[in-house]
Design an enzyme around this catalytic site. Sequence first.
Site, PDB file in Angstrom:
ATOM      1  N   LYS A 136      28.985  -0.671 -11.230  1.00 52.99           N
ATOM      2  CA  LYS A 136      29.498  -2.199 -11.217  1.00 52.99           C
ATOM      3  C   LYS A 136      29.814  -2.826 -12.918  1.00 52.99           C
ATOM      4  O   LYS A 136      29.568  -2.368 -13.631  1.00 52.99           O
ATOM      5  CB  LYS A 136      28.268  -2.843 -10.892  1.00 52.99           C
ATOM      6  CG  LYS A 136      28.405  -4.251  -9.909  1.00 52.99           C
ATOM      7  CD  LYS A 136      28.732  -3.761  -8.581  1.00 52.99           C
ATOM      8  CE  LYS A 136      29.152  -4.895  -7.696  1.00 52.99           C
ATOM      9  NZ  LYS A 136      29.364  -4.583  -6.208  1.00 52.99           N
TER      10      LYS A 136
HETATM   11  P1  NAD Z   1      33.408 -13.890  -1.552  1.00 52.34           P
HETATM   12  O1  NAD Z   1      33.185 -14.479  -2.977  1.00 52.34           O
HETATM   13  O2  NAD Z   1      34.410 -13.609  -0.872  1.00 52.34           O
HETATM   14  O3  NAD Z   1      32.262 -14.856  -0.914  1.00 52.34           O
HETATM   15  C1  NAD Z   1      31.084 -15.232  -1.165  1.00 52.34           C
HETATM   16  C2  NAD Z   1      30.540 -16.360  -0.407  1.00 52.34           C
HETATM   17  O4  NAD Z   1      29.118 -16.634  -0.422  1.00 52.34           O
HETATM   18  C3  NAD Z   1      31.354 -17.765  -0.217  1.00 52.34           C
HETATM   19  O5  NAD Z   1      31.371 -18.319   0.847  1.00 52.34           O
HETATM   20  C4  NAD Z   1      30.515 -18.487  -1.395  1.00 52.34           C
HETATM   21  O6  NAD Z   1      30.751 -20.022  -1.208  1.00 52.34           O
HETATM   22  C5  NAD Z   1      29.091 -18.136  -0.946  1.00 52.34           C
HETATM   23  N1  NAD Z   1      28.076 -18.516  -1.918  1.00 52.34           N
HETATM   24  C6  NAD Z   1      28.117 -17.886  -3.262  1.00 52.34           C
HETATM   25  N2  NAD Z   1      27.158 -18.201  -4.063  1.00 52.34           N
HETATM   26  C7  NAD Z   1      26.344 -18.742  -3.040  1.00 52.34           C
HETATM   27  C8  NAD Z   1      24.868 -19.455  -3.058  1.00 52.34           C
HETATM   28  N3  NAD Z   1      24.245 -19.376  -4.109  1.00 52.34           N
HETATM   29  N4  NAD Z   1      24.274 -19.657  -1.787  1.00 52.34           N
HETATM   30  C9  NAD Z   1      24.995 -19.722  -0.640  1.00 52.34           C
HETATM   31  N5  NAD Z   1      26.336 -19.261  -0.676  1.00 52.34           N
HETATM   32  C10 NAD Z   1      26.946 -18.671  -1.813  1.00 52.34           C
HETATM   33  O7  NAD Z   1      32.277 -12.816  -1.861  1.00 52.34           O
HETATM   34  P2  NAD Z   1      32.095 -11.240  -0.680  1.00 52.34           P
HETATM   35  O8  NAD Z   1      33.217 -10.452  -1.053  1.00 52.34           O
HETATM   36  O9  NAD Z   1      32.259 -11.847   0.572  1.00 52.34           O
HETATM   37  O10 NAD Z   1      30.684 -10.620  -1.254  1.00 52.34           O
HETATM   38  C11 NAD Z   1      29.667 -11.326  -0.743  1.00 52.34           C
HETATM   39  C12 NAD Z   1      28.494 -10.311  -1.006  1.00 52.34           C
HETATM   40  O11 NAD Z   1      28.811  -9.044  -0.424  1.00 52.34           O
HETATM   41  C13 NAD Z   1      28.186 -10.127  -2.334  1.00 52.34           C
HETATM   42  O12 NAD Z   1      26.635  -9.708  -2.440  1.00 52.34           O
HETATM   43  C14 NAD Z   1      28.846  -8.768  -2.448  1.00 52.34           C
HETATM   44  O13 NAD Z   1      28.398  -8.081  -3.524  1.00 52.34           O
HETATM   45  C15 NAD Z   1      28.501  -8.222  -1.322  1.00 52.34           C
HETATM   46  N6  NAD Z   1      29.723  -7.157  -0.674  1.00 52.34           N
HETATM   47  C16 NAD Z   1      31.036  -7.448  -0.796  1.00 52.34           C
HETATM   48  C17 NAD Z   1      31.759  -6.259  -0.424  1.00 52.34           C
HETATM   49  C18 NAD Z   1      33.084  -6.681  -0.132  1.00 52.34           C
HETATM   50  O14 NAD Z   1      33.750  -5.684   0.314  1.00 52.34           O
HETATM   51  N7  NAD Z   1      33.686  -7.818  -0.460  1.00 52.34           N
HETATM   52  C19 NAD Z   1      31.157  -5.075  -0.075  1.00 52.34           C
HETATM   53  C20 NAD Z   1      30.009  -4.822  -0.161  1.00 52.34           C
HETATM   54  C21 NAD Z   1      29.164  -6.013  -0.475  1.00 52.34           C
END
Ligand code: NAD
Length: 446
Positions: A136
């Site tokens: 990461k």
């Molecule tokens: P993103 O930035 O596209 O979206 C994150 C969302 O969470 C946004 O709507 C944001 O406003 C909201 N958010 C941020 N901080 C917050 C808080 N403190 N309280 C409530 N809402 C909050 O990110 P993403 O790619 O959708 O990733 C979201 C999660 O999924 C992360 O933990 C990431 O590590 C995990 N993840 C993502 C992927 C991927 O392919 N994008 C894969 C595996 C895991």
Amino acid sequence: MPVTAFQDNKDFSNPDFPYISTISQKDHKSGYSEYNPYANALAQFDRAVSHLNLKRGVIDMLRCTKRELSVNFPVMMDNGDTRIFRGYRVHHSVVKGPTKGGIRYSPAVSLDEIRALAMWMTWKCALMNLPFGGAKGGVIVNPKELSQRELERLTRRYATEISIMMGPESDIPAPDVGTNPQIMAWIMDTYSMHRGFSIPAVVTGKPLEIGGSLGRTEATGRGVAFCVAEALKLRGIDPRGATVAVQGFGNVGSVACRLVNEMGMKVIGVTCSKGGMYRSDGLDIDSVSAHFASGGCLTSLTGTDFISNEELLTLDCDVLIAAAVENQITTSNVNEVRARIIAEGANGPITAEADETLNDKEVFIIPDILCNAGGVIVSYLEWVQDLQSFFWPVDEINLKLQYLMRQAFDSVLDCSSQYRVAMREAAQILAIQRISEAIVLRGIYP
Ligand code: NAD
């Protein structure tokens, strides 16, 4: 029986190894530790490993990260000032192959957070049977406060700083919170410029035009929706009309939301970081998507009520999809959580302490390393396509994704009945078992 490097329990064991003892033994009992993702990851690891008869040396090797890079680097801002930023890249395990893991841009990034996320990536890749270890990276920055030109300069400089750790055969980054396909394109271009030719396989989650894969953007949300449908089946809940609350309407949450809605589920609440909207009869997902896309978050959508993040997490619903960030369900709100199923779209949204309470309440938790693995699966498929310079149609990608998700879901379920443990512990047991077998087979060099 051949003599192996790990035959003697005393081999390699080092009880004084500093940060292992610091976090697991000292911090874990303090109030602070619950919010330290690395302490959370280690607590989960300890619980899972207690079911396995592993040599001390193998356990110690998996408990610590392989290598960690911290960089402080300058970026020229648009007004001519120079600002120093701090970034990290951590490799947790290189036993199964090159390391794989996203890059996060957020003011909340810390070394412990990156260590935890790297460790979870190792378990996730092993659980999915992908030939990768976990990594990461992150930069302490709020990307929304930078112009596009500043973001590009920051990205190119950070990519250069971590390029000693990165490569298509050694470490392959991908997007995470605060980063996106454009940022991956800049990383790929920077790395390629240093080498003198294009190397698309150095990152995944790229735009299609430069070697990205069809289906990658939707993959994580698609995997989450698949797991939710399986969990409903196990709990005997009809998906048609099942109620769902979604925290985080980003890449993962928005896609999962749309797909579960297409399966007939009723999404009653969604939030972003500032809160969101609630409608007991179900939200119209197209309007919600358009609303968020236009920057709406706090302002209510006609016909819906405003809901805070705290309220969303405690909604009475069949499924809660936690798709935002870590530490959302903790000892302070766990007793109010009323969902029957929790799908961890995000990494580490439930602390180790809260997890125990939810298990006691028999809430069915689909753990992060299973639930959100769709992203790394299609990232793997993107990497394979880049290496062979031959690309598959989206149907083929989605079939492969579904096949790997099904295999993993079923094996975690089997492992959970075999060891009589919850899905998280079962997923980690399986992953740790696979990596420890690889460690023993490879032996200790020299
Ligand atoms: P993103 O930035 O596209 O979206 C994150 C969302 O969470 C946004 O709507 C944001 O406003 C909201 N958010 C941020 N901080 C917050 C808080 N403190 N309280 C409530 N809402 C909050 O990110 P993403 O790619 O959708 O990733 C979201 C999660 O999924 C992360 O933990 C990431 O590590 C995990 N993840 C993502 C992927 C991927 O392919 N994008 C894969 C595996 C895991």
